[in-house]
Design an enzyme around this catalytic site. Structure first.
Site, PDB file in Angstrom:
ATOM      1  N   SER A   5       0.841  -1.195   0.000  1.00 42.09           N
ATOM      2  CA  SER A   5       0.000   0.000   0.000  1.00 42.09           C
ATOM      3  C   SER A   5       0.872   1.240   0.000  1.00 42.09           C
ATOM      4  O   SER A   5       2.017   1.222   0.490  1.00 42.09           O
ATOM      5  CB  SER A   5      -0.903   0.021   1.239  1.00 42.09           C
ATOM      6  OG  SER A   5      -1.576   1.266   1.380  1.00 42.09           O
ATOM      7  N   TYR A  46      -2.224  -1.020  10.107  1.00 34.81           N
ATOM      8  CA  TYR A  46      -2.300  -1.188   8.650  1.00 34.81           C
ATOM      9  C   TYR A  46      -0.983  -0.784   7.993  1.00 34.81           C
ATOM     10  O   TYR A  46      -0.423  -1.531   7.185  1.00 34.81           O
ATOM     11  CB  TYR A  46      -3.448  -0.351   8.088  1.00 34.81           C
ATOM     12  CG  TYR A  46      -3.650  -0.519   6.603  1.00 34.81           C
ATOM     13  CD1 TYR A  46      -4.350  -1.614   6.102  1.00 34.81           C
ATOM     14  CD2 TYR A  46      -3.143   0.399   5.698  1.00 34.81           C
ATOM     15  CE1 TYR A  46      -4.536  -1.782   4.741  1.00 34.81           C
ATOM     16  CE2 TYR A  46      -3.319   0.236   4.335  1.00 34.81           C
ATOM     17  CZ  TYR A  46      -4.015  -0.853   3.861  1.00 34.81           C
ATOM     18  OH  TYR A  46      -4.191  -1.019   2.509  1.00 34.81           O
TER      19      TYR A  46
END
Length: 250
Positions: free
Chosen positions: A142, A155
């Site tokens: 990401s 995350y």
């Protein structure tokens, strides 16, 4: 076709980037094992592929469980005879809270799915790829694993760890003809961003926070994954390809 006679495993294949990639791979000639906990979505992905003339099957899989991942590999070998491509795509987001307020259980869940799941995929697929003479592994990292962001510590940590896992695996298995790369999507139109979309204050800002001033589509990310899976990227390994509309420039 760019993936003719190839066999691919895609985790998180029931929707979003995973579904778009499964459809893309099948269109390019691959036989696809679609893995997910979302059974209805998984069968729907397979249906979309087979109705277009492709070949795929679905297997309910929890990527955090070694037994599930071993069974996914075993079933894929039994059905298709080899594994040439692994797309470690299964992942989840997190509630936006300060690090000190993040529940330990949520931390464990995110790390287990986003990072451990990819580790288990590599662990059990690599031996089969070695038998096949090589292959390509792509991990879904990401933008937030590259630059971080407030209130999403677990995350960001999981995706940052995945980027380093990618480099390590590339170094370990390059001699067997196995390439290992990652993609780093920015804001992509999938279920994981629904909370942002529902925020009338944040969404107008988030939706344009990149050089192209728009969000991306799952199909645009799938095109990057296809490139890394195919021989078009035959001299690329250990890298992370940003698919973020220039989000990393912000």
């Amino acid at each position: 076709m760019r993936l003719e006679n190839k066999v691919a495993i895609i985790t998180g294949g029931s929707s979003g980037i995973g579904r778009a990639t499964a459809i893309s791979f099948a269109r390019e000639g691959a036989r696809v094992a679609v893995a997910d906990l979302n059974v209805n979505g998984g069968y729907e992905t397979v249906k979309m592929i087979t109705e277009s003339g492709g070949e795929a099957y679905f297997q309910e899989t929890d990527v955090t469980k070694a037994l599930d991942m071993k069974e996914l590999v075993r079933q894929t070998i039994e059905k298709y005879g080899a594994i040439h491509i692994l797309f470690n795509n299964a992942g989840v987001g997190q509630s936006e809270v300060k690090s000190v307020d993040l529940d330990e259980g949520e931390w464990d869940r995110i790390i287990n799915i986003n990072l451990k799941g990819a580790f288990l995929g590599i662990k059990y697929v690599v031996p089969e790829m070695i038998k096949s003479g090589g292959g390509s592994i792509i991990n879904t990292a990401s933008l937030l694993g590259l630059k971080g962001q407030k209130y999403v510590a677990a995350y960001s940590a999981s995706k940052g760890g995945l980027i380093l896992l990618t480099k390590n695996a590339a170094l370990e298995y390059g001699k067997y003809g196995i390439r290992v790369n990652a993609i780093a999507p920015g804001v992509i139109d999938t279920d994981i961003i629904q909370g942002w979309k529902d925020d009338e204050r944040k969404w107008p800002i988030i939706s344009k926070a990149n050089a192209l001033r728009r969000i991306g589509s799952p199909e645009e990310v799938a095109a990057a994954v296809l490139f890394l899976a195919s021989d078009d990227s035959s001299f690329i390994t250990g890298t992370t390809l940003s698919v973020d509309g220039g989000g990393s420039t912000f």
